[in-house]
Design an enzyme around this catalytic site. Structure first.
Site, mmCIF file in Angstrom:
data_model
loop_
_atom_site.group_PDB
_atom_site.id
_atom_site.type_symbol
_atom_site.label_atom_id
_atom_site.label_comp_id
_atom_site.label_asym_id
_atom_site.label_seq_id
_atom_site.Cartn_x
_atom_site.Cartn_y
_atom_site.Cartn_z
ATOM 1 N N ASP A 188 90.496 102.875 52.727
ATOM 2 C CA ASP A 188 90.230 101.525 53.220
ATOM 3 C C ASP A 188 90.945 101.389 54.561
ATOM 4 O O ASP A 188 92.136 101.652 54.659
ATOM 5 C CB ASP A 188 90.780 100.485 52.226
ATOM 6 C CG ASP A 188 90.569 99.068 52.729
ATOM 7 O OD1 ASP A 188 89.436 98.567 52.632
ATOM 8 O OD2 ASP A 188 91.535 98.467 53.243
ATOM 9 N N GLU A 275 84.564 103.108 53.814
ATOM 10 C CA GLU A 275 83.653 101.968 53.817
ATOM 11 C C GLU A 275 82.886 101.949 55.142
ATOM 12 O O GLU A 275 83.235 102.645 56.081
ATOM 13 C CB GLU A 275 84.454 100.684 53.668
ATOM 14 C CG GLU A 275 85.410 100.515 54.844
ATOM 15 C CD GLU A 275 86.479 99.494 54.600
ATOM 16 O OE1 GLU A 275 86.158 98.491 53.976
ATOM 17 O OE2 GLU A 275 87.606 99.716 55.029
ATOM 18 N N ASP A 356 93.952 95.937 49.717
ATOM 19 C CA ASP A 356 93.590 97.221 50.328
ATOM 20 C C ASP A 356 93.644 98.367 49.320
ATOM 21 O O ASP A 356 92.791 99.256 49.320
ATOM 22 C CB ASP A 356 94.521 97.531 51.508
ATOM 23 C CG ASP A 356 94.461 96.449 52.579
ATOM 24 O OD1 ASP A 356 93.448 95.722 52.621
ATOM 25 O OD2 ASP A 356 95.427 96.332 53.360
#
Ligand SMILES: [Zn+2]
Length: 405
Positions: A188, A275, A356
């Site tokens: 992340d 992501e 996170d």
């Protein structure tokens, strides 16, 4: 002394401007002249059975002052090539004939060496920097390389195309592949921390390096100082140079950090999942500048090509995968989660999440569900993780919403 590394040549098409073409033509011509002069001296001495001289390019600069206009290292390389040719000839006369004079209609080229890192490639802007060509030559970089540039040979074909062959000191990546210790890894990306990573051993956060933060602050100061100076003045020029120097420092330092981090992650994991960062850029436009500065997209491109090199799988999940909103423990989806919530508590299972860490664990599970995952030899449990080992993955649709990057 370091180890001797193998060299690898990468050849690219280059597109010089008219001015640069003139510079290349001059350099080709000067190299040819120096070659022919040196060869002439050597051959005469050879025929007369005298000791063969070893002239240097400096010798001809008085008679031909225009030699000073071209890249002096190109002339040094001529000297090295001709000395090699004679040395080889005396070692093995049958195999190595004496070198010949060069004609203008021969293929034109010159080689120059990378001294003081004057030769550089800017992969983002597609520019090749060569001695005496500080503005850079446009280059078509169809493939990447890593490692120190040793030399570059610029050539012009008879149909007027220009090429640069870049000799890079590099280890064959295939020889260096290490066995992954972890099956998968989820990353992340963030602003507070550069990245939050989860792999088979747990989760950890990677800070933005302090030297980069300090360097960026200095860059802002220099930018202000430069914009205050009167344009065209001496002080303005000085400030511009300081600013350019700081820019180069930051770029190099950031690339170095991103290369080391991406290499470590690729070495460690079989499947790497990140992501889609477009979502973040869209959501936080006011932070676009600091996002750009944090080097996310560069980091992802490094992960992607290193994964290819080292036989790993790199996956970017699509923008609709709610990595932050899913409870990694029970699969509950928290649609009320806002950008400002750094932690949240799952109403179904009661688990409290660091935003996170939770996101990186969900990305990790996506990786675990991939067919590329092979069993790995589990090393000792890593002690880096203050967050503990991720719990058993929930059985949800996580694995299906992926796109292969
Ligand atoms: Zn839950």
């Amino acid at each position: 002394m370091g180890r001797i590394l193998p060299f690898k040549a990468y050849k690219y098409r280059i597109y010089p401007t008219d001015v640069q073409m003139v510079f290349f033509a001059k350099t080709f011509g000067c190299c040819r002249l120096v070659w022919n002069k040196m060869l002439d001296e050597k051959q005469r001495a050879y025929k007369n059975k005298e000791r063969i001289p070893r002239p240097t390019p400096a010798k001809y600069k008085k008679e031909y002052p225009f030699l000073k206009e071209v890249d002096s290292l190109a002339l040094v390389s001529v000297q090295n090539y001709i000395e090699d040719a004679f040395r080889n000839h005396f070692k093995n006369r049958k195999h190595f004939k004496l070198p010949k004079f060069k004609k203008k209609k021969d293929k034109q080229s010159y080689t120059t060496y990378n001294v003081n890192n004057l030769i550089r490639v800017d992969f983002e802007r597609s520019l090749l920097y060569l001695p005496k060509l500080r503005e850079g030559v446009k280059i078509e970089l169809h493939r990447r390389f890593e490692g120190r540039i040793k030399s570059v040979t610029v050539s012009r074909t008879s149909d007027g195309k220009y090429y640069a062959s870049i000799l890079v000191e590099t280890e064959n990546p295939r020889n260096k592949v290490v066995e992954p210790k972890s099956k998968a890894c989820g990353i992340d990306l963030g602003l507070e921390h550069f990245a939050t990573v989860t792999n088979d051993f747990g989760s950890y956060k990677v800070e933005h390096p302090k030297y980069l933060r300090r360097g960026e602050e200095r860059l802002k100061r220099l930018q202000r100082s430069y914009s205050r100076k009167q344009k065209g003045s001496k002080n303005s020029e000085k400030a511009r140079l300081r600013l350019a120097g700081q820019h180069a420092y930051i770029t190099n330092a950031r690339n170095d950090f991103l290369h080391k981090l991406s290499k470590a992650i690729i070495d460690e994991n079989q499947v790497v999942v990140v992501e889609d960062i477009n979502v973040k850029v869209l959501l936080k436009t006011r932070l676009a500048k600091s996002i750009a500065d944090s080097g996310w997209s560069k980091f992802l491109s490094y992960l992607k090509y290193k994964a290819e090199w080292y036989g790993r799988t790199f996956i970017q999940v699509d923008r609709f995968f709610p990595s932050s909103k899913l409870c990694h423990r029970c699969g509950y989806k928290n649609d009320d989660l806002t950008l400002h919530d750094r932690t949240w508590c799952c109403p179904t299972c009661g688990e409290t999440h660091d935003r996170d860490v939770n996101a990186s664990i969900n990305l990790y599970y996506v990786g675990l569900g991939r067919p590329e995952v092979k069993p790995v030899e589990q090393a000792l449990v890593d002690d880096r993780s203050p967050y503990g080992l991720p719990k058993k993955p929930p059985c949800d649709e996580a694995g299906s919403s992926t796109t292969k990057g």
